[in-house]
Design a protein around this motif. Structure first.
Motif, mmCIF file in Angstrom:
data_model
loop_
_atom_site.group_PDB
_atom_site.id
_atom_site.type_symbol
_atom_site.label_atom_id
_atom_site.label_comp_id
_atom_site.label_asym_id
_atom_site.label_seq_id
_atom_site.Cartn_x
_atom_site.Cartn_y
_atom_site.Cartn_z
ATOM 1 N N PRO A 98 0.827 -1.218 0.000
ATOM 2 C CA PRO A 98 0.000 0.000 0.000
ATOM 3 C C PRO A 98 0.854 1.259 0.000
ATOM 4 O O PRO A 98 2.002 1.241 0.425
ATOM 5 N N TRP A 99 0.244 2.340 -0.486
ATOM 6 C CA TRP A 99 0.915 3.628 -0.544
ATOM 7 C C TRP A 99 0.282 4.574 0.457
ATOM 8 O O TRP A 99 -0.898 4.442 0.793
ATOM 9 N N HIS A 100 1.076 5.528 0.916
ATOM 10 C CA HIS A 100 0.595 6.550 1.834
ATOM 11 C C HIS A 100 0.900 7.930 1.264
ATOM 12 O O HIS A 100 1.891 8.113 0.567
ATOM 13 N N PHE A 101 0.022 8.874 1.566
ATOM 14 C CA PHE A 101 0.252 10.269 1.204
ATOM 15 C C PHE A 101 0.084 11.107 2.463
ATOM 16 O O PHE A 101 -1.014 11.169 3.035
ATOM 17 N N GLU A 102 1.187 11.706 2.925
ATOM 18 C CA GLU A 102 1.179 12.547 4.124
ATOM 19 C C GLU A 102 0.480 11.839 5.284
ATOM 20 O O GLU A 102 -0.424 12.381 5.922
ATOM 21 N N ASN A 103 0.904 10.612 5.544
ATOM 22 C CA ASN A 103 0.408 9.779 6.648
ATOM 23 C C ASN A 103 -1.028 9.298 6.459
ATOM 24 O O ASN A 103 -1.627 8.738 7.394
ATOM 25 N N GLY A 104 -1.589 9.507 5.291
ATOM 26 C CA GLY A 104 -2.927 8.984 5.004
ATOM 27 C C GLY A 104 -2.823 7.810 4.043
ATOM 28 O O GLY A 104 -2.146 7.889 3.012
ATOM 29 N N THR A 123 -13.093 0.016 1.606
ATOM 30 C CA THR A 123 -13.050 -0.405 3.001
ATOM 31 C C THR A 123 -11.862 -1.313 3.298
ATOM 32 O O THR A 123 -11.515 -1.506 4.464
ATOM 33 N N HIS A 124 -11.239 -1.891 2.270
ATOM 34 C CA HIS A 124 -10.132 -2.818 2.476
ATOM 35 C C HIS A 124 -8.910 -2.392 1.664
ATOM 36 O O HIS A 124 -9.033 -1.808 0.590
ATOM 37 N N ALA A 125 -7.755 -2.699 2.216
ATOM 38 C CA ALA A 125 -6.493 -2.416 1.530
ATOM 39 C C ALA A 125 -5.638 -3.678 1.532
ATOM 40 O O ALA A 125 -5.764 -4.527 2.415
ATOM 41 N N SER A 126 -4.758 -3.790 0.548
ATOM 42 C CA SER A 126 -3.871 -4.949 0.442
ATOM 43 C C SER A 126 -2.498 -4.605 1.002
ATOM 44 O O SER A 126 -1.939 -3.549 0.690
ATOM 45 N N PHE A 127 -1.958 -5.499 1.824
ATOM 46 C CA PHE A 127 -0.665 -5.306 2.463
ATOM 47 C C PHE A 127 0.214 -6.528 2.218
ATOM 48 O O PHE A 127 -0.264 -7.659 2.212
ATOM 49 N N ASN A 194 5.601 -13.938 14.697
ATOM 50 C CA ASN A 194 5.482 -12.486 14.651
ATOM 51 C C ASN A 194 5.169 -12.023 13.237
ATOM 52 O O ASN A 194 5.682 -12.568 12.268
ATOM 53 N N ILE A 195 4.345 -10.982 13.142
ATOM 54 C CA ILE A 195 3.939 -10.452 11.841
ATOM 55 C C ILE A 195 4.323 -8.988 11.762
ATOM 56 O O ILE A 195 4.146 -8.226 12.708
ATOM 57 N N SER A 196 4.868 -8.586 10.647
ATOM 58 C CA SER A 196 5.124 -7.164 10.401
ATOM 59 C C SER A 196 4.619 -6.832 9.020
ATOM 60 O O SER A 196 4.540 -7.691 8.146
ATOM 61 N N SER A 197 4.254 -5.582 8.812
ATOM 62 C CA SER A 197 3.696 -5.169 7.521
ATOM 63 C C SER A 197 4.694 -4.292 6.789
ATOM 64 O O SER A 197 5.609 -3.730 7.360
ATOM 65 N N ASN A 198 4.461 -4.182 5.469
ATOM 66 C CA ASN A 198 5.356 -3.407 4.619
ATOM 67 C C ASN A 198 4.522 -2.423 3.820
ATOM 68 O O ASN A 198 3.770 -2.813 2.966
ATOM 69 N N ALA A 199 4.634 -1.125 4.145
ATOM 70 C CA ALA A 199 3.874 -0.103 3.458
ATOM 71 C C ALA A 199 4.816 0.920 2.860
ATOM 72 O O ALA A 199 5.924 1.115 3.327
ATOM 73 N N SER A 200 4.356 1.603 1.804
ATOM 74 C CA SER A 200 5.164 2.581 1.102
ATOM 75 C C SER A 200 4.690 3.983 1.419
ATOM 76 O O SER A 200 3.536 4.314 1.222
ATOM 77 N N GLU A 201 5.589 4.815 1.914
ATOM 78 C CA GLU A 201 5.262 6.208 2.241
ATOM 79 C C GLU A 201 5.579 7.109 1.063
ATOM 80 O O GLU A 201 6.586 6.935 0.382
ATOM 81 N N VAL A 202 4.693 8.082 0.820
ATOM 82 C CA VAL A 202 4.981 9.101 -0.195
ATOM 83 C C VAL A 202 4.654 10.465 0.396
ATOM 84 O O VAL A 202 3.946 10.568 1.374
#
Length: 202
Positions: A98-104, A123-127, A194-202
């Motif tokens: 997933p991508w983020h824009f200014e913490n959103g 309502t759902h996002a893929s991670f 243990n689970i960790s997620s991987n998200a992309s910040e923009v």
């Protein structure tokens, strides 16, 4: 007919209002517009303030680094239409999220149906998530699928070129409710992972 013209025409008509004339698309026009929809993504930025379209345009064009230009049109309520010039770019952006824009969080979806904005589900996002400390005897795709379903709907299980689930951790692509960010632990009988997620910040 380009994307902007289709948006303009759609804003002028109602597909369900009482007293409105029924619209029947010609078959060749329908095929053309289906092709346009197939080259698009719709996205919503989950922020409580308005996101200026020019700002998100300049930011995403820089970060995504697509081969061809992505046209971005504002649809209202922090919802945007992304028109890709190349299918490979669209697939790269979908799989890279997933991508983020200014913490959103930006929830990107392929349009369903004819692309009516009110019928798109945000309502759902893929991670992409990582499951660590998985015992060797549990490293088959069926067991990993079951583990992933404790978080959400499993879209893909990461495997090596032999189709095996080996490595420091197991990668899965999970579709999860936007309010449930995957960053926790899973308990199974005799084991805790243990689970960790991987998200992309923009």
């Amino acid at each position: 007919m380009d994307t902007e013209e289709i948006i303009r025409r759609c804003q002028e008509i109602s597909l369900s209002g009482k007293g409105k004339s029924k619209i029947t698309f010609k078959s060749n026009m329908k095929r053309k517009e289906e092709k346009i929809v197939a080259g698009c993504l719709v996205g919503k930025v989950l922020l409580n303030r308005e996101v200026p379209v020019e700002r998100i345009k300049s930011t995403l064009q820089t970060v995504w680094k697509t081969m061809r230009e992505v046209k971005i049109e504002e649809l209202g309520e922090n919802t945007f239409l992304f028109k890709f010039g190349a299918e490979v770019d669209k697939r790269k952006i979908l799989s890279g999220g997933p991508w983020h824009f200014e913490n959103g969080l930006i929830i990107l979806k392929e349009p369903v149906g004819i692309g009516e904005i009110t019928k798109q589900d945000f309502t759902h996002a893929s991670f992409w998530v990582q499951i660590h400390n998985v015992p060797i005897m549990c490293r088959d795709t069926e067991t990993i699928q079951e583990l992933g379903e404790a978080i959400g709907r499993v879209e893909e299980v990461g495997t090596d070129h032999n189709g095996d689930c080996f490595g420091k951790y197991i990668r899965l692509r999970i579709s999860s409710h936007k309010a449930t960010y995957p960053n926790a632990g899973i308990r199974a009988e005799g084991w805790r992972g243990n689970i960790s997620s991987n998200a992309s910040e923009v």
